[in-house]
Design a protein around this motif. Structure first.
Motif, PDB file in Angstrom:
ATOM      1  N   TYR A 150       1.099 -15.831   3.835  1.00  0.00           N
ATOM      2  CA  TYR A 150       1.802 -14.551   3.895  1.00  0.00           C
ATOM      3  C   TYR A 150       1.742 -13.854   2.543  1.00  0.00           C
ATOM      4  N   ARG A 151       1.954 -14.615   1.498  1.00  0.00           N
ATOM      5  CA  ARG A 151       1.919 -14.010   0.166  1.00  0.00           C
ATOM      6  C   ARG A 151       0.532 -13.457  -0.140  1.00  0.00           C
ATOM      7  N   SER A 152      -0.505 -14.210   0.238  1.00  0.00           N
ATOM      8  CA  SER A 152      -1.877 -13.754  -0.001  1.00  0.00           C
ATOM      9  C   SER A 152      -2.138 -12.439   0.735  1.00  0.00           C
ATOM     10  N   VAL A 158       0.082 -10.125   1.752  1.00  0.00           N
ATOM     11  CA  VAL A 158       0.819  -8.997   1.171  1.00  0.00           C
ATOM     12  C   VAL A 158       0.192  -8.596  -0.167  1.00  0.00           C
ATOM     13  N   GLU A 159      -0.238  -9.573  -0.939  1.00  0.00           N
ATOM     14  CA  GLU A 159      -0.887  -9.257  -2.222  1.00  0.00           C
ATOM     15  C   GLU A 159      -2.199  -8.517  -1.997  1.00  0.00           C
ATOM     16  N   THR A 160      -2.912  -8.865  -0.941  1.00  0.00           N
ATOM     17  CA  THR A 160      -4.160  -8.152  -0.626  1.00  0.00           C
ATOM     18  C   THR A 160      -3.853  -6.696  -0.284  1.00  0.00           C
ATOM     19  N   ALA A 217      -1.242  -4.964  -1.235  1.00  0.00           N
ATOM     20  CA  ALA A 217      -0.816  -4.299  -2.473  1.00  0.00           C
ATOM     21  C   ALA A 217      -2.020  -3.985  -3.354  1.00  0.00           C
ATOM     22  N   ALA A 277       6.317  -4.063  -4.744  1.00  0.00           N
ATOM     23  CA  ALA A 277       6.214  -5.187  -3.803  1.00  0.00           C
ATOM     24  C   ALA A 277       6.853  -4.825  -2.472  1.00  0.00           C
ATOM     25  N   ALA A 324       4.630  -2.657  -0.436  1.00  0.00           N
ATOM     26  CA  ALA A 324       3.483  -3.402   0.099  1.00  0.00           C
ATOM     27  C   ALA A 324       3.907  -4.206   1.324  1.00  0.00           C
ATOM     28  N   LYS A 325       5.085  -4.780   1.263  1.00  0.00           N
ATOM     29  CA  LYS A 325       5.577  -5.564   2.410  1.00  0.00           C
ATOM     30  C   LYS A 325       5.822  -4.637   3.595  1.00  0.00           C
TER      31      LYS A 325
END
Lengths: 312, 315
Positions: A20-22, A24-26, A28, A51, A54-55
């Motif tokens: 999930y973090r990957s 959302v970071e993509t 962003a 952040a 982005a979410k």
């Protein structure tokens, strides 16, 4: 680009913290790299992606995919292609969102001017004379050209554009060509922007063919009847309300920002329209004295009230 | 700038570590519930098939060209074969058109397929971007596509400047496909169709040439010295031997009239598969596995003991 393994995690219901973090970071990263406007996230303003934004965009993207049934035939796509497919869908989603926002705010003067300048540079010859930029179809001498903007507009057609960005740009191209053909010489680029903006009619619904209502017979003073009609020619209900708010300050002093928030029209457009309306009202009649001027403006305000409350 | 064009023009990979952010478990649960309720079906059967016109294939994201250089792309491709496979100097080539999901970028008279059940999404056929491609680049068969599924776009809904920028970006990116054929032609031009063996690995393949001409006119002594330096077995002029290259076996290549001979020794759980995914049968003799006749092209040797595989090309 999204990693295949994390897309498969989502799709198989086993989304991990890392996955999930990957993702959302993509999102962003792409938003910042491609400088997507922040206002594609509902309720956000500003210029910098955070952040939270982005979410919000990521979740909105997922919901859009499911609502639009983009996953119906996912079994057709090889696993090695899934990450790129999701990336492509994200780009399409953002393009869709930007288009919707543009449709909501309508055609801005600034946007139109950008398009006109782009067309002039791409398709015609531009030349700088005494610090002012001119455009001509075939390099005609600037000094030989003379034109009256208002007169030209009377003879040129209006272009009705709606929701399609491509049609707007095509219409701008044709409008520029029409103006150059009519003038038969070089035209100042600033004047070209003004004229083309007046020729483009942004249509939000099917009322494009509804005419502006004729002036009624209830004007206070029939002496001003024809003058008021000429001054307010082409003013519709929305524009009438805007003039009453901004120029006549009917609801107190309103800034361009207040007007933008109220009417959802870009500030540059409001500024342009208000300046134009002010000039037109001022040029339509020169009062003999102060009382004459007051009567004239009173008639203008009453006629604007009528138009504002009409269905047009 | 059009969002889609900007995306295609900026192909640099993202540095995700720059955007480190904390996430909540509740957010993850929310996403899980969303997709659980969507009942998404995953997985498709891998198929091996002969390549034919009208098929849609994915393209490998990396390959070694005929100069032995590794070519890579971070953008996966799907292509529609627009011709039957032809042999160019013994190498299989076909003409292919990339397909794009960005149907909004279709111009007047572009072919668009609105059916989603062919590749999983509606797509634009980039007829104006047709490329020759070595069929060894084709990876997974998606399905077949008849001409009747396409519709010609008949109105302008996208800006002409954006369409031109989109096409420029796509043509530039598709050079990855045509480079496979360009490097083939360059190789033949520079080596006069000389037989060689590429052993893939790293960023550049190791290439060994068959010293056919050197066998003529040399005294045996001089030939032995040269052959040893070139890594060829001096006892046989028409043979390439690959040994001690971090391979658990010795590999030999010979050239015959009817094709090539590959010999792998010693005998073990080794398989040789061609570029169509077909395992070839070997004849076993003197503790060696012999494959004959072998055509030019790409092959994969899999070693069951060490679970390694090695790609080679006979050219």
């Amino acid at each position: 680009m999204f990693e295949n393994q994390y897309i498969i995690e989502i799709l198989s219901g086993k989304l991990s913290y890392t996955g999930y973090r990957s993702i959302v970071e993509t999102v962003a990263g792409m938003a910042r790299l491609h400088q997507w406007p922040v206002n594609i996230c509902t309720g956000y303003q500003g210029e910098t992606w955070t952040a939270e934004m982005a979410k919000e965009l990521t979740h909105a993207f997922f919901e859009w995919m499911i609502v639009k049934d983009k996953l119906k035939y996912l079994y057709k796509i090889p696993e090695s292609y899934l990450g790129y497919y999701f990336t492509q869908m994200l780009v399409s989603f953002v393009a869709d969102r930007i288009k919707c926002i543009q449709e909501e705010t309508g055609l801005s003067y600034r946007k139109c001017a950008e398009l006109v300048k782009g067309v002039c540079k791409r398709d015609y010859e531009t030349l700088l004379v005494e610090g002012k930029e001119y455009v001509s179809a075939n390099g005609q001498n600037v000094e030989r050209c003379a034109y009256d903007k208002e007169k030209i507009l009377e003879y040129l057609p209006k272009y009705h554009v709606g929701n399609e960005a491509g049609k707007l740009k095509a219409s701008v191209s044709m409008a520029v060509e029409d103006v150059l053909n009519m003038v038969g010489g070089a035209v100042a680029v600033d004047d070209m922007c003004d004229m083309v903006f007046d020729m483009i009619v942004y249509v939000e619904d099917d009322n494009r063919h509804e005419p502006v209502p004729p002036a009624s017979d209830t004007i206070v003073d029939s002496d001003y009847h024809g003058i008021v009609r000429m001054a307010l020619n082409g003013v519709d209900s929305t524009l009438a309300k805007m003039i009453l708010d901004y120029l006549f300050q009917q609801n107190g002093v309103m800034s361009l920002t207040d007007m933008e928030n109220k009417y959802h029209v870009p500030k540059s457009t409001i500024h342009y329209k208000m300046e134009k309306a002010r000039n037109k009202i001022a040029q339509a009649y020169v009062p003999d004295n102060e009382q004459d001027g007051i009567n004239y403006l009173k008639n203008i305000a009453e006629r604007l009230d009528e138009i504002a409350n009409s269905k047009y | 700038m059009n969002v889609i064009v900007d995306f295609l023009q900026n192909t640099a990979p993202l540095n995700e570590s720059l955007y480190d952010m904390s996430v909540e478990m509740s957010e993850i649960e929310e996403v899980k519930v969303l997709f659980r309720n969507a009942h998404v079906e995953l997985g498709r059967l891998a198929m091996t098939a002969q390549k034919h016109e009208g098929q849609i294939w994915t393209v490998k994201s990396r390959y070694y060209d005929y100069q032995g250089c590794l070519q890579q792309t971070n953008r996966p491709y799907m292509v529609l074969l627009r011709s039957e496979v032809e042999m160019v100097n013994g190498v299989a080539v076909a003409r292919a058109c990339p397909i794009s999901p960005f149907v909004d970028m279709a111009a007047h008279e572009d072919l668009v397929c609105k059916e989603e059940d062919i590749v999983g999404f509606p797509f634009l056929l980039e007829e104006w971007n047709e490329q020759p491609v070595l069929t060894e680049l084709l990876d997974v068969l998606i399905g077949n596509c008849a001409d009747s599924v396409f519709e010609k776009k008949t109105c302008i809904t996208s800006d002409q400047a954006d369409v031109e920028a989109f096409r420029d970006a796509e043509v530039r990116l598709a050079a990855y496909l045509s480079h496979s054929v360009v490097s083939l032609l360059e190789y033949y031009e520079s080596t006069q169709n000389r037989c060689a063996l590429d052993v893939m690995g790293g960023t550049t393949a190791k290439t060994v040439y068959l010293n056919e001409k050197l066998a003529d006119g040399f005294r045996r002594g001089k030939y032995q010295a040269y052959a040893a330096k070139a890594g060829n077995n001096s006892g046989d002029q028409k043979k390439i031997t690959v040994a001690d290259w971090n391979l658990p076996y010795q590999l030999e290549l010979r050239k015959r009239e009817e094709g090539h001979v590959i010999t792998i020794s010693p005998v073990g759980p080794v398989t040789l598969v061609n570029q169509d995914g077909i395992e070839l049968k070997a004849a076993v003799a003197d503790n060696r596995m012999v494959y004959y006749p072998i055509a030019k092209g790409l092959y994969r040797i899999s070693d069951g003991n060490n679970r390694q595989s090695q790609e080679i090309r006979i050219k």
